[in-house]
Design a protein around this motif. Structure first.
Motif, PDB file in Angstrom:
ATOM      1  N   VAL A  23       0.784  -1.135   0.008  1.00 31.54           N
ATOM      2  CA  VAL A  23      -0.089   0.072  -0.100  1.00 31.54           C
ATOM      3  C   VAL A  23       0.863   1.186  -0.150  1.00 31.54           C
ATOM      4  O   VAL A  23       0.576   2.232  -0.670  1.00 31.54           O
ATOM      5  CB  VAL A  23      -0.952   0.017   1.235  1.00 31.54           C
ATOM      6  N   LEU A  26       1.886   1.765  -3.407  1.00 25.66           N
ATOM      7  CA  LEU A  26       0.863   2.150  -4.265  1.00 25.66           C
ATOM      8  C   LEU A  26       0.619   3.689  -3.998  1.00 25.66           C
ATOM      9  O   LEU A  26       0.343   4.312  -5.273  1.00 25.66           O
ATOM     10  CB  LEU A  26      -0.260   1.394  -3.841  1.00 25.66           C
ATOM     11  N   ILE A  27       0.528   4.084  -2.636  1.00 27.22           N
ATOM     12  CA  ILE A  27      -0.194   5.492  -2.628  1.00 27.22           C
ATOM     13  C   ILE A  27       1.007   6.475  -2.796  1.00 27.22           C
ATOM     14  O   ILE A  27       0.659   7.448  -3.399  1.00 27.22           O
ATOM     15  CB  ILE A  27      -0.646   5.650  -1.073  1.00 27.22           C
ATOM     16  N   SER A  29       2.891   6.225  -5.355  1.00 26.85           N
ATOM     17  CA  SER A  29       2.961   6.529  -6.800  1.00 26.85           C
ATOM     18  C   SER A  29       1.789   7.166  -7.359  1.00 26.85           C
ATOM     19  O   SER A  29       1.648   7.267  -8.741  1.00 26.85           O
ATOM     20  CB  SER A  29       2.954   5.027  -7.685  1.00 26.85           C
ATOM     21  N   ILE A  30       0.480   7.452  -6.628  1.00 32.49           N
ATOM     22  CA  ILE A  30      -0.256   8.220  -7.076  1.00 32.49           C
ATOM     23  C   ILE A  30       0.060   9.652  -7.340  1.00 32.49           C
ATOM     24  O   ILE A  30       0.922  10.232  -6.726  1.00 32.49           O
ATOM     25  CB  ILE A  30      -1.609   8.295  -5.914  1.00 32.49           C
ATOM     26  N   PRO A  31      -0.251  10.080  -8.661  1.00 30.82           N
ATOM     27  CA  PRO A  31       0.405  11.534  -8.734  1.00 30.82           C
ATOM     28  C   PRO A  31       0.047  12.577  -7.671  1.00 30.82           C
ATOM     29  O   PRO A  31      -1.149  12.265  -7.409  1.00 30.82           O
ATOM     30  CB  PRO A  31      -0.367  11.730 -10.198  1.00 30.82           C
ATOM     31  N   VAL A 270     -17.260   3.595   4.092  1.00 27.10           N
ATOM     32  CA  VAL A 270     -16.874   4.772   3.220  1.00 27.10           C
ATOM     33  C   VAL A 270     -18.055   5.489   2.576  1.00 27.10           C
ATOM     34  O   VAL A 270     -18.181   6.861   2.765  1.00 27.10           O
ATOM     35  CB  VAL A 270     -15.605   4.558   2.214  1.00 27.10           C
ATOM     36  N   GLN A 274     -19.761   9.084   3.667  1.00 29.86           N
ATOM     37  CA  GLN A 274     -19.425  10.090   2.507  1.00 29.86           C
ATOM     38  C   GLN A 274     -20.738  10.885   2.317  1.00 29.86           C
ATOM     39  O   GLN A 274     -20.864  11.979   2.104  1.00 29.86           O
ATOM     40  CB  GLN A 274     -18.758   9.299   1.469  1.00 29.86           C
ATOM     41  N   PHE A 285     -10.681   8.417   5.749  1.00 28.72           N
ATOM     42  CA  PHE A 285      -9.941   7.442   4.956  1.00 28.72           C
ATOM     43  C   PHE A 285     -10.051   8.026   3.652  1.00 28.72           C
ATOM     44  O   PHE A 285      -9.179   8.420   2.747  1.00 28.72           O
ATOM     45  CB  PHE A 285     -10.283   6.041   4.970  1.00 28.72           C
ATOM     46  N   PHE A 286     -11.416   8.423   3.199  1.00 27.18           N
ATOM     47  CA  PHE A 286     -11.626   8.874   1.815  1.00 27.18           C
ATOM     48  C   PHE A 286     -11.005  10.214   1.874  1.00 27.18           C
ATOM     49  O   PHE A 286     -10.307  10.530   0.687  1.00 27.18           O
ATOM     50  CB  PHE A 286     -13.056   8.900   1.717  1.00 27.18           C
ATOM     51  N   LEU A 289      -7.274   9.998   1.115  1.00 27.60           N
ATOM     52  CA  LEU A 289      -6.781   9.390   0.135  1.00 27.60           C
ATOM     53  C   LEU A 289      -6.860  10.658  -0.869  1.00 27.60           C
ATOM     54  O   LEU A 289      -5.928  10.544  -1.663  1.00 27.60           O
ATOM     55  CB  LEU A 289      -7.774   8.372  -0.294  1.00 27.60           C
ATOM     56  N   ARG A 290      -7.611  11.553  -0.851  1.00 30.88           N
ATOM     57  CA  ARG A 290      -7.789  12.725  -1.544  1.00 30.88           C
ATOM     58  C   ARG A 290      -6.833  13.798  -1.361  1.00 30.88           C
ATOM     59  O   ARG A 290      -6.308  14.358  -2.390  1.00 30.88           O
ATOM     60  CB  ARG A 290      -9.120  13.238  -1.605  1.00 30.88           C
ATOM     61  N   ARG A 292      -4.004  12.997  -0.146  1.00 33.47           N
ATOM     62  CA  ARG A 292      -2.785  12.293  -0.443  1.00 33.47           C
ATOM     63  C   ARG A 292      -2.013  12.412   1.027  1.00 33.47           C
ATOM     64  O   ARG A 292      -0.540  12.596   0.900  1.00 33.47           O
ATOM     65  CB  ARG A 292      -1.973  12.812  -1.597  1.00 33.47           C
ATOM     66  N   THR A 301      -5.038   1.888   6.795  1.00 32.19           N
ATOM     67  CA  THR A 301      -4.655   0.911   6.114  1.00 32.19           C
ATOM     68  C   THR A 301      -4.265  -0.215   7.249  1.00 32.19           C
ATOM     69  O   THR A 301      -4.773  -1.395   7.168  1.00 32.19           O
ATOM     70  CB  THR A 301      -3.661   0.881   5.033  1.00 32.19           C
TER      71      THR A 301
END
Lengths: 329, 365
Positions: A23, A26-27, A29-31, A270, A274, A285-286, A289-290, A292, A301
């Motif tokens: 994870v 992964l996170i 590598s998120i732009p 979520v 939301q 969490f949501f 993630l937004r 970053r 996680t």
């Protein structure tokens, strides 16, 4: 027993390490990074100049490659430090502490409702098996089970917040409180309860349908057993057979379910949080993630995975505990 | 008694195969059959979507040539070049008549577009689509319009293709991975099994939404195809577990030993002997998985993580509804469609389970 427990714990630790490593990769590598995303969203003219950006990156440890940063994070976690949120400027543990209450309140209430309704309903369905009323109830539950939560949530919002506006049926659209100061704790509680009704319905109806079906199927299976015939033959009444002889044996698979519902209890949902902007774990969490917000995402996680693994372990042990025929060795 | 004797004397009819047997049982379940028919109808709507609603002619004759402009709805590359060269700008009815009086065209049943609002008199006598919250269902817009004036009915019909594609393609990917990985783990056991089981557990334990959202964020512009790939890459663990269990059960069966004794290699045993026997139980979670994939895709579009607009996904309509709760038709139509589709696939899965699971068959006696 102890041997089995140790083996499971060791395997679980390996899984947790793998998950967190994956994870993290992964996170990262998120732009976008927490610095660029947050600033760009608020005001493009306030974008940091490159030198400041580098300085802040270094301060948050974002200048290192992700695998290096992962091991720094890991060593901190091993010392019990989940780090500080970058976008919220607070320790991750504090953020989780703030959000876990609302989530737990909602999910515990939903779980209580689910069990309180589904057990009698499952018994009823099993008792009336094959009759018209049972088939109607079962079909209704099955239909309910296929309604997506977000559709149900929107429909409820349309009905109770927009259509019923101004009537006694009006319910708040979102949030946990109306934000007004309350004179008494009781008034505050009533306000929260009013806000909780719609999310609670959305959280409960799917699990209600599922549990009732589950209990019903298991009861049907048990009712075909020889000892049920014996109980009937010796003259036990239909209710006694159902509750005393049959239902107690369906508790075994129910114990497993109890363990497996652990992650949902604390992890929250979520989508529902939301939609209703309920300040719980799922929403945190949501949002993270937004934004970053790496430390918060990782902390959550870790918590979610830990709960999933613990839930599986709990399910297995509960199973062995309620059913003496099952051995973990 | 005599009849029974006569029965044994008669030559045995050839035994029906497993799937013929299962189909015969499936056909006797009215609800499951109805669901299957419904899925079939959805498939038809999905395939024929451009002929049902659209602003591009199904067939037309223009400057002496026959064209199929409606194919552009499947893929933009299929739009005949001549129309963009002649500056049609997507408005066919007037341009066809103006630029070639000899032309003729066969139009879709309903003149509306899933990606843009139809303007006034684009079709002679047709008013412009109402925008904002004025677009309640009417005779021009059967299911109303969204806040931008795009026709909901057109989006619903074209969204059927999106929904079904997502369901089948992503589950196809997931099933391929799950079956392969599970079969290898179950058949070979040992360290292959250890590695595969660990990976399966890791993928199962990562919260699905983290995995999907992270993967979607990495691919940046999430087109519908990338979405399917991501859903496929995250949806296989359940199938793989089941497949592994089936292989563990079957690999010590006598017919496998027999096959090995005649000298069949592992590839042949896996593909020709074990796999056909292990496929039936996996079909059930695959069917449920299609429903789950459709649900996830519409859920993601609903949260705003779907294909960027203009998209025809049912979930994107629900996303529009979130900020326009007064427009009940933005909730009712897509919501009902998602619900019915998910219900249909669940019913098909249930029927499949009843028709193929020998344990349930025993129980019913």
């Amino acid at each position: 027993m102890i041997h089995h427990l140790l083996r499971r714990l060791a395997l679980g630790l390996v899984t947790l390490l793998l998950i967190s490593f994956l994870v993290y990769g992964l996170i990262r590598s998120i732009p976008g990074t927490p610095l660029t995303v947050a600033v760009a969203q608020t005001d493009p003219s306030r974008r940091l100049n490159p030198a400041d950006l580098e300085r802040m990156k270094a301060a948050y440890g974002l200048d290192k490659p992700w695998y290096q940063a992962y091991f720094i994070w890991l060593s901190n976690v091993a010392r019990g430090d989940l780090g500080r949120s970058i976008s919220r400027k607070a320790p991750v543990t504090q953020l989780i502490g703030e959000r876990i209450g609302p989530t737990l309140a909602l999910s515990a209430a939903s779980m209580f409702l689910t069990w309180a309704i589904s057990i009698p309903l499952g018994l009823y369905a099993a008792a009336r098996s094959g009759r018209l009323d049972e088939r109607a109830v079962s079909l209704g539950l099955y239909t309910l089970y296929s309604v997506p939560t977000f559709v149900a949530a929107l429909a409820l919002q349309v009905i109770f917040s927009v259509r019923a506006e101004g009537t006694a049926w009006e319910l708040p659209l979102f949030g946990m409180t109306s934000g007004l100061p309350h004179a008494t704790t009781l008034g505050w509680l009533a306000d929260v309860a009013r806000h909780a009704i719609l999310p609670l319905i959305c959280m409960t109806y799917v699990s209600l349908a599922w549990y009732t079906r589950f209990i019903n199927t298991n009861l049907q299976e048990v009712l075909r057993q020889d000892y049920i015939r014996t109980a009937r033959a010796k003259g036990a009444g239909p209710i006694r057979v159902l509750v005393h002889h049959a239902f107690r044996n369906t508790l075994i698979p129910l114990a497993t379910l109890l363990g497996l519902s652990l992650p949902a209890l604390l992890g929250g949902s979520v989508i529902i949080e939301q939609i209703f902007t309920w300040p719980g774990m799922g929403r945190l969490f949501f949002e993270s993630l937004r934004e970053r917000d790496y430390p918060t995402i990782m902390g959550l996680t870790l918590l979610f995975s830990l709960l999933t693994l613990a839930g599986q372990l709990l399910a297995d042990f509960l199973y062995a505990w309620v059913d003496p025929r099952v051995s973990l060795e | 008694m005599n009849e029974a004797m006569a029965d044994t004397d008669r030559r045995p009819t050839p035994a029906r195969g497993f799937w013929a047997e299962a189909w015969a049982r499936y056909r006797r379940m009215p609800l499951a059959m109805a669901a299957l028919v419904f899925v079939g109808c959805l498939g038809l709507v999905a395939l024929l979507a451009p002929a049902i609603v659209g602003t591009k002619p199904v067939v037309c004759r223009y400057k002496g040539q026959i064209y199929f402009p409606c194919l552009a709805y499947y893929s933009r590359d299929l739009e005949p070049v001549i129309f963009s060269r002649d500056k049609f700008r997507g408005e066919y009815p007037k341009n066809l008549a103006a630029k070639d009086p000899e032309s003729w065209a066969v139009w879709p049943l309903v003149f509306q577009d899933p990606y843009r609002a139809v303007r006034a008199d684009e079709w002679p006598g047709r008013p412009a689509n109402p925008a904002r919250d004025q677009g309640r269902p009417s005779r021009w817009n059967l299911m109303g319009t969204n806040q931008n004036g795009v026709d909901v009915f057109a989006k619903m019909v074209h969204g059927t293709l999106v929904a079904l594609l997502v369901g089948f393609v992503s589950m196809g990917i997931a099933a391929t991975i799950g079956v392969t990985v599970g079969a290898l783990a179950g058949y070979f056991g040992g360290w292959v099994d250890v590695i595969v089981s660990r990976i399966t557990e890791v993928v199962m334990c990562i919260p699905t939404l983290v995995l999907i959202l992270a993967l979607l964020a990495i691919v940046e512009k999430p087109t519908i195809w990338k979405m399917m790939t991501v859903l496929g890459l995250t949806g296989w663990p359940g199938i793989s577990r089941l497949m592994r269990a089936e292989f563990l059960r079957l690999k010590s069966a006598e017919f496998v030993t027999a096959a090995r004794a005649v000298g069949a290699g592992p590839g042949r045993i896996i593909l020709r002997h074990v796999l056909p026997n292990a496929l039936a139980p996996v079909m059930v979670p695959i069917t449920f998985g299609i429903a789950a994939a459709i649900l996830t895709e519409s859920g993601l579009s609903f949260l705003g993580f779907g294909q960027p607009p203009p998209s025809a996904s049912w979930g994107s309509l629900l996303n529009d509804a979130r900020s326009n709760l007064r427009m009940w038709w933005l909730v009712f139509f897509p919501g009902t469609a998602i619900f019915l589709t998910v219900l249909a696939f669940n019913l098909v899965g249930e029927g499949l389970q009843k028709a193929t699971d020998p344990r349930l068959r025993e129980a019913r006696k």
